[in-house]
Each structure stands twice: as structure tokens, then as C-alpha cells.
Design a protein around this motif. Structure first.
Motif, PDB file in Angstrom:
ATOM      1  N   GLU A 200       0.341  -1.110  -0.011  1.00  0.00           N
ATOM      2  CA  GLU A 200      -0.266  -0.037  -0.192  1.00  0.00           C
ATOM      3  C   GLU A 200       0.823   1.539   0.116  1.00  0.00           C
ATOM      4  OE1 GLU A 200      -3.162  -0.128   0.340  1.00  0.00           O
ATOM      5  OE2 GLU A 200      -4.506  -1.589   0.674  1.00  0.00           O
ATOM      6  N   THR A 201       1.838   1.031   0.826  1.00  0.00           N
ATOM      7  CA  THR A 201       2.949   2.106   0.502  1.00  0.00           C
ATOM      8  C   THR A 201       3.160   2.907  -0.537  1.00  0.00           C
ATOM      9  OG1 THR A 201       3.912   1.243   2.788  1.00  0.00           O
ATOM     10  CG2 THR A 201       5.499   3.185   1.866  1.00  0.00           C
TER      11      THR A 201
ATOM     12  N   VAL B 290       4.650  13.285  -6.373  1.00  0.00           N
ATOM     13  CA  VAL B 290       3.671  13.126  -5.864  1.00  0.00           C
ATOM     14  C   VAL B 290       4.484  13.316  -4.111  1.00  0.00           C
ATOM     15  CG1 VAL B 290       2.934  11.408  -3.936  1.00  0.00           C
ATOM     16  CG2 VAL B 290       3.089  11.269  -7.045  1.00  0.00           C
TER      17      VAL B 290
ATOM     18  N   ASN C 137      -4.514  -0.906  -4.436  1.00  0.00           N
ATOM     19  CA  ASN C 137      -3.101  -0.701  -4.536  1.00  0.00           C
ATOM     20  C   ASN C 137      -2.421  -2.586  -6.027  1.00  0.00           C
ATOM     21  OD1 ASN C 137      -4.007  -2.866  -2.988  1.00  0.00           O
ATOM     22  ND2 ASN C 137      -1.721  -3.802  -2.529  1.00  0.00           N
TER      23      ASN C 137
ATOM     24  N   ALA D 157       2.684  15.895  -0.866  1.00  0.00           N
ATOM     25  CA  ALA D 157       2.378  15.674  -0.333  1.00  0.00           C
ATOM     26  C   ALA D 157       2.885  16.734   1.132  1.00  0.00           C
ATOM     27  CB  ALA D 157       3.273  14.586   0.154  1.00  0.00           C
TER      28      ALA D 157
ATOM     29  N   LYS E  62       0.443   4.935  -3.668  1.00  0.00           N
ATOM     30  CA  LYS E  62       0.252   6.154  -4.327  1.00  0.00           C
ATOM     31  C   LYS E  62       0.857   7.079  -5.308  1.00  0.00           C
ATOM     32  CE  LYS E  62       3.891   8.030  -1.008  1.00  0.00           C
ATOM     33  NZ  LYS E  62       4.692   8.487   0.353  1.00  0.00           N
ATOM     34  N   TYR E  63       2.231   6.143  -5.883  1.00  0.00           N
ATOM     35  CA  TYR E  63       2.661   6.303  -7.058  1.00  0.00           C
ATOM     36  C   TYR E  63       2.181   5.930  -8.436  1.00  0.00           C
ATOM     37  CZ  TYR E  63       5.971   7.908  -3.615  1.00  0.00           C
ATOM     38  OH  TYR E  63       6.532   8.382  -1.901  1.00  0.00           O
TER      39      TYR E  63
ATOM     40  N   ASP F 180      -1.976  15.605  -0.283  1.00  0.00           N
ATOM     41  CA  ASP F 180      -2.152  14.747  -0.391  1.00  0.00           C
ATOM     42  C   ASP F 180      -3.235  14.182   0.670  1.00  0.00           C
ATOM     43  OD1 ASP F 180      -0.942  15.247   1.908  1.00  0.00           O
ATOM     44  OD2 ASP F 180      -0.123  13.169   2.457  1.00  0.00           O
TER      45      ASP F 180
END
Length: 205
Positions: free
Chosen positions: A127-128, A191, A154, A195, A131-132, A200
Motif C-alpha cells: 500500500e505504501t 507526488v 494497490n 504531499a 500512491k505512485y 495529499d
């Protein structure tokens, strides 16, 4: 630096384990090691490694425990095939996108679809790093520069044409297989910058 255009498939001939270090003996197509020198950089499944020794078209590479932990290289065994790319030189055509050969994370193949004349691979990553991942964005999977198709949480997919399947190890991909992931550096920078500026954060009603 690398371009993400896989230059061929190499075969692991031996893995020599030592305390804190593994040495990979990898056999390359004979015409792909011309001009290679000790200290040269080669991406093995997208991971930048340094040539430490050469015997004909067999090259030796050392990998530290941290590299083995962060990538899929620790799972390699004799007989396994890998994607490879020698480091780009000034003036080379950039057919994919610029890569550093530094792996960010690994992903797992969770589904393989085989419509006529192409293959769609679905991947799941931590999951980390989700976002990319953006539709139509760049990503490097086992050293191959690919365009992201659909994104669902994800999970994401890529669509592979017959030439990609022929020239890389993706032609023999299996469900449950782990792959190395290098996130596009420009995407990561954008990203992370947004953030830091607070964009974000979820919108409030």
C-alpha cells in the motif's frame, strides 16, 4: 543509468553464498558481453549490480544482504532466467524511461489474462507505494520500462505485446511470482512534493 529496454535474457549458472554476501554467476548471450569490463554496471531483473569477474560470457556479481532483502535476487537459483540491461552510454537512444537500477519494492503477480496476441499481467504491491501508481504512467518491472494500464487500489496491470514476451522473462510469468519494482523518479518527485505542500490530505466537507 538504464533505459528500461531489456537487452535479453540471461541464465543463472550458480549462486555462491558467503557470510553477508551472495555471488551470482550468470551466463549471457555471447554477443552481449563484448566490451564489458570489471566494474561495469548491469541491471539484473532491474537491480543494478557490478561486474566483479568475467569468464567468457559468464559474468560474476556480488550482492549484499540488504540487496537480497529488498529485491527478488535472494530467490534466484541455478537455472533461473533473468532480464538484463547493460548501463546506457551517452548518445544511446532512450527507448523507455530513465532508470537508476535501485529497486523500491517488490510486487506479486496476482492474475494473468491471455487475450488474443497479448498478455495482461495484474500486480499487487505494498500500500505504501500505491500512491505512485497512475494509469498511463511509467513503471519498471524486473528492469523493463512499461506503461501502467488500469489501477485498482494497490493493484495495477500492464499489457504486453508478443515482442515484449519474446524478449523478456514475462513470457514465462506465473501467478504468485514476485517481481522487482522501480517507481518512475519524476512521478515520485511530483507526488512527494505535493504531499509536502499538503495536497495529499483528503478533502473535507
Amino acid at each position: 543509468m538504464f533505459t528500461g529496454i531489456v537487452q535479453g535474457i540471461a541464465r543463472v549458472e550458480n549462486v555462491i553464498a558467503a557470510p553477508g554476501l551472495s555471488t551470482f554467476v550468470i551466463e549471457f548471450p555471447e554477443d552481449r558481453v563484448q566490451g564489458v569490463t570489471i566494474g561495469a554496471s548491469v541491471a539484473i531483473n532491474g537491480t543494478c549490480l557490478t561486474v566483479t569477474r568475467q569468464e567468457g560470457h559468464r559474468l560474476y556479481f556480488d550482492a549484499m544482504q540488504e540487496t537480497l532483502r529488498l529485491t527478488t535476487l535472494g530467490d534466484l537459483k541455478p537455472g533461473d532466467e533473468t532480464n538484463f540491461e547493460r548501463a546506457a552510454r551517452i548518445g544511446d537512444e532512450i527507448g523507455g524511461h530513465l532508470l537508476s537500477g535501485h529497486i523500491h519494492t517488490t510486487a506479486t503477480i496476482v492474475d494473468i489474462l491471455r487475450p488474443e496476441n497479448n498478455v495482461t499481467l495484474w500486480f499487487e504491491l505494498p500500500e505504501t507505494w500505491a500512491k505512485y501508481i497512475f494509469p498511463k504512467g511509467y513503471i519498471a518491472i524486473n528492469g523493463a520500462s512499461l506503461t501502467i494500464g488500469e489501477v485498482e487500489g494497490n493493484r495495477f496491470n500492464v499489457h504486453l505485446i508478443p515482442e515484449t514476451l519474446r524478449a523478456t522473462t514475462f513470457g514465462k510469468a506465473t501467478k504468485g511470482q514476485k517481481v522487482n519494482i522501480e517507481i518512475d523518479s519524476q512521478t515520485q518527485t511530483i507526488v512527494d512534493t505535493l504531499a509536502r505542500l499538503g495536497y495529499d490530505r483528503p478533502a473535507t466537507v
